[in-house]
Design a protein around this motif. Structure first.
Motif, short mmCIF file in Angstrom:
data_model
loop_
_atom_site.label_atom_id
_atom_site.label_comp_id
_atom_site.label_asym_id
_atom_site.label_seq_id
_atom_site.Cartn_x
_atom_site.Cartn_y
_atom_site.Cartn_z
N ILE A 154 0.84 -1.21 0.00
CA ILE A 154 0.00 0.00 0.00
C ILE A 154 0.88 1.26 0.00
O ILE A 154 0.63 2.20 -0.74
CB ILE A 154 -0.98 -0.02 1.20
N ASP A 155 1.94 1.23 0.79
CA ASP A 155 2.87 2.38 0.81
C ASP A 155 3.48 2.61 -0.58
O ASP A 155 3.56 3.74 -1.06
CB ASP A 155 4.00 2.16 1.82
N LEU A 156 3.91 1.52 -1.20
CA LEU A 156 4.54 1.64 -2.52
C LEU A 156 3.55 2.17 -3.56
O LEU A 156 3.87 3.03 -4.38
CB LEU A 156 5.09 0.28 -2.98
N VAL A 157 2.33 1.64 -3.50
CA VAL A 157 1.31 2.05 -4.47
C VAL A 157 1.00 3.54 -4.30
O VAL A 157 0.92 4.29 -5.28
CB VAL A 157 0.03 1.20 -4.30
N ASN A 158 0.86 3.98 -3.04
CA ASN A 158 0.58 5.39 -2.83
C ASN A 158 1.73 6.29 -3.28
O ASN A 158 1.53 7.43 -3.67
CB ASN A 158 0.24 5.65 -1.36
N LYS A 159 2.92 5.74 -3.25
CA LYS A 159 4.09 6.53 -3.65
C LYS A 159 4.26 6.57 -5.17
O LYS A 159 4.56 7.62 -5.74
CB LYS A 159 5.33 5.89 -3.01
N TYR A 160 4.12 5.44 -5.84
CA TYR A 160 4.54 5.37 -7.24
C TYR A 160 3.43 5.14 -8.27
O TYR A 160 3.62 5.42 -9.45
CB TYR A 160 5.57 4.24 -7.43
N ASP A 161 2.30 4.59 -7.84
CA ASP A 161 1.35 4.17 -8.88
C ASP A 161 0.78 5.38 -9.63
O ASP A 161 0.46 6.41 -9.02
CB ASP A 161 0.20 3.35 -8.27
N GLY A 162 0.67 5.24 -10.92
CA GLY A 162 0.08 6.31 -11.72
C GLY A 162 1.00 7.51 -11.91
O GLY A 162 0.55 8.58 -12.30
N GLU A 163 2.30 7.31 -11.65
CA GLU A 163 3.26 8.41 -11.85
C GLU A 163 3.18 8.93 -13.30
O GLU A 163 3.22 8.15 -14.25
CB GLU A 163 4.67 7.88 -11.57
N TYR A 164 3.05 10.22 -13.43
CA TYR A 164 2.91 10.83 -14.76
C TYR A 164 4.22 10.67 -15.54
O TYR A 164 5.29 11.02 -15.02
CB TYR A 164 2.58 12.32 -14.58
N PRO A 165 4.18 10.12 -16.75
CA PRO A 165 5.44 9.83 -17.48
C PRO A 165 6.06 11.08 -18.12
O PRO A 165 6.33 11.12 -19.31
CB PRO A 165 4.99 8.81 -18.53
N GLU A 166 6.30 12.05 -17.29
CA GLU A 166 6.76 13.38 -17.69
C GLU A 166 7.92 13.36 -18.70
O GLU A 166 7.83 13.97 -19.76
CB GLU A 166 7.22 14.11 -16.40
N ALA A 167 8.97 12.63 -18.34
CA ALA A 167 10.21 12.70 -19.14
C ALA A 167 10.00 12.26 -20.58
O ALA A 167 10.67 12.75 -21.50
CB ALA A 167 11.29 11.86 -18.48
N ASN A 168 9.08 11.32 -20.80
CA ASN A 168 8.90 10.78 -22.15
C ASN A 168 7.75 11.40 -22.94
O ASN A 168 7.47 10.96 -24.05
CB ASN A 168 8.73 9.25 -22.09
N ILE A 169 7.10 12.40 -22.38
CA ILE A 169 5.98 13.04 -23.11
C ILE A 169 6.43 13.52 -24.51
O ILE A 169 5.74 13.23 -25.50
CB ILE A 169 5.34 14.19 -22.29
N PRO A 170 7.58 14.18 -24.64
CA PRO A 170 8.02 14.60 -25.99
C PRO A 170 8.20 13.42 -26.94
O PRO A 170 7.92 13.52 -28.14
CB PRO A 170 9.36 15.30 -25.73
N VAL A 171 8.66 12.29 -26.40
CA VAL A 171 8.84 11.08 -27.21
C VAL A 171 7.47 10.59 -27.72
O VAL A 171 7.30 10.23 -28.89
CB VAL A 171 9.52 9.97 -26.37
N PHE A 172 6.48 10.61 -26.84
CA PHE A 172 5.13 10.16 -27.23
C PHE A 172 4.55 11.09 -28.29
O PHE A 172 3.96 10.63 -29.28
CB PHE A 172 4.18 10.12 -26.02
N LEU A 173 4.68 12.40 -28.07
CA LEU A 173 4.12 13.38 -29.02
C LEU A 173 4.73 13.20 -30.39
O LEU A 173 4.05 13.21 -31.42
CB LEU A 173 4.37 14.81 -28.53
N ASP A 174 6.04 12.98 -30.41
CA ASP A 174 6.74 12.81 -31.67
C ASP A 174 6.27 11.52 -32.37
O ASP A 174 6.00 11.51 -33.56
CB ASP A 174 8.25 12.76 -31.39
N TYR A 175 6.14 10.44 -31.60
CA TYR A 175 5.74 9.17 -32.20
C TYR A 175 4.33 9.24 -32.80
O TYR A 175 4.12 8.82 -33.94
CB TYR A 175 5.82 8.04 -31.16
N TYR A 176 3.39 9.78 -32.06
CA TYR A 176 2.01 9.80 -32.55
C TYR A 176 1.73 10.99 -33.46
O TYR A 176 0.65 11.08 -34.04
CB TYR A 176 1.01 9.83 -31.38
#
Ligand SMILES: [Zn+2]
Length: 366
Positions: A310-332
């Motif tokens: 539960i601690d791990l899930v509250n810490k990390y789950d659903g983390e916004y993939p900030e660093a790769n957003i430019p990669v996604f935009l470029d791909y699509y």
């Protein structure tokens, strides 16, 4: 929203059932595997199957392989323990990472044949974009040809057996149909693994031959070819962490330093950065992401407690993939506002609310 009382899986997972004590089907199965399944007899079944096919064709068995922990493990067992001549088959993922290419090359250097199939990347991109925009499935092309390509290869190369890794429905909670049988048929594959998708319906301007790697062989072809499609998790107690340590210690498999985005582990699904978006969309649709999935596996494997999870899930789950957003935009080929509109479209409004431009959970895991 209900959470399993043993692990932390949510009842939003498609096809997942719970028993009267609130325990999910995956945890129930985990107990059955420990207490009831006769693994020796299942291994004997596989020996008998291998004895019946060995040496009749150039290759005895296809193992779908990416260079990751699970396929490395299964290919090793099929070759060295069951004595089959194995053909590993890889499907090039979109934006394939360097680390997975290196791991694959390294794995093959231990003595495996490999065919790498690269479905037309332009069509793959179209299908992936359609999947992302319309269904919130940014890897739709890749995930849907994982089955159809293997079926096609088995027919074209006259190979009597395809050995997939885990049967995800049984292992992670979903349909319980395949708990007691090693094989599955094409109808199950289409329904469960390709979500009933048919690219002919939504990718326009390509004929059937161009789409052949995404399309299943006809029932007549399948009947004539007469090969079996099995999954390794029927024959041995599936544990991906064991596969990781095996691949690392016996094949020198490398992993990313630190953890993967959206979770606390660093060894799973290293194939493409789009996997981050795949699990992020899963999170927005269902309320569980990559971390929650990993934590459930580790609870069932006895490596962490439920409260640690539960601690791990509250810490990390659903983390916004900030660093790769430019990669996604470029791909699509999308602008940031078009991309955001897709997230808005698929975010489950009963579970999330938008704060400072990012969807935030209006629920907590307990
Ligand atoms: Zn559970």
């Amino acid at each position: 929203m209900k959470t399993c009382t043993k692990c932390v899986m949510l009842d939003t997972r498609p096809r997942l059932s719970f028993n009267k004590d609130g325990v999910c089907a995956a945890c129930e199965w985990s107990d059955i595997k420990r207490s009831e399944i006769d693994w020796d007899s299942r291994s004997q079944e596989l020996h008998a199957l291998c004895d019946s096919i060995r040496g009749k064709q150039r290759y005895d068995c296809i193992v779908p392989a990416s260079g990751g922990k699970d396929s490395t493990y299964v290919a090793d067992k099929m070759k060295n323990e069951y004595g089959l001549n194995v053909l590993t088959v890889t499907i090039t993922p979109p934006l394939e990472t360097e680390i997975i290419q290196k791991n694959m090359a390294n794995f093959l250097s231990y003595g495996y044949d490999n065919i790498k199939v690269t479905p037309n990347p332009a069509i793959a991109k179209e299908i992936n974009k359609y999947g992302f925009v319309e269904q919130g499935r940014p890897l739709l092309s890749w995930t849907s040809c994982l089955n159809s390509v293997m079926f096609r290869m088995a027919i074209d190369f006259h190979i009597p057996l395809i050995m997939f890794g885990e049967e995800g429905e049984t292992e992670y909670g979903g349909s319980t149909e395949l708990r007691y049988t090693p094989y599955y048929d094409i109808d199950f594959a289409i329904e469960v693994y390709t979500y009933g998708n048919d690219p002919q319906k939504y990718v326009k301007g390509h004929d059937e031959r161009e789409l052949s790697l995404w399309l299943y062989p006809s029932k007549e072809e399948l009947k004539k070819a007469d090969f079996k499609v099995a999954h390794w998790s029927y024959y041995e107690n599936w544990d991906s962490y064991t596969h990781f340590t095996f691949a690392r210690d016996h094949y020198g498999m490398k992993i990313n330093e630190g953890r993967n985005t959206g979770t606390y582990t660093g060894f799973g699904q290293l194939d493409t950065p789009l996997y981050e978006l795949h699990t992020y969309m899963m999170y927005l649709k269902f309320g569980f992401g990559r971390c929650l999935q990993d934590a459930c596996i580790d609870i069932r494997g006895g490596r962490i407690s439920r409260s640690e999870a539960i601690d791990l899930v509250n810490k990390y789950d659903g983390e916004y993939p900030e660093a790769n957003i430019p990669v996604f935009l470029d791909y699509y080929g999308m602008t940031k506002s078009e991309f955001d509109a897709v997230l808005d479209r698929h975010a489950n409004k009963e579970l999330f609310e938008k704060k400072n431009g990012i969807w935030s959970p209006a629920f907590s895991i307990r």
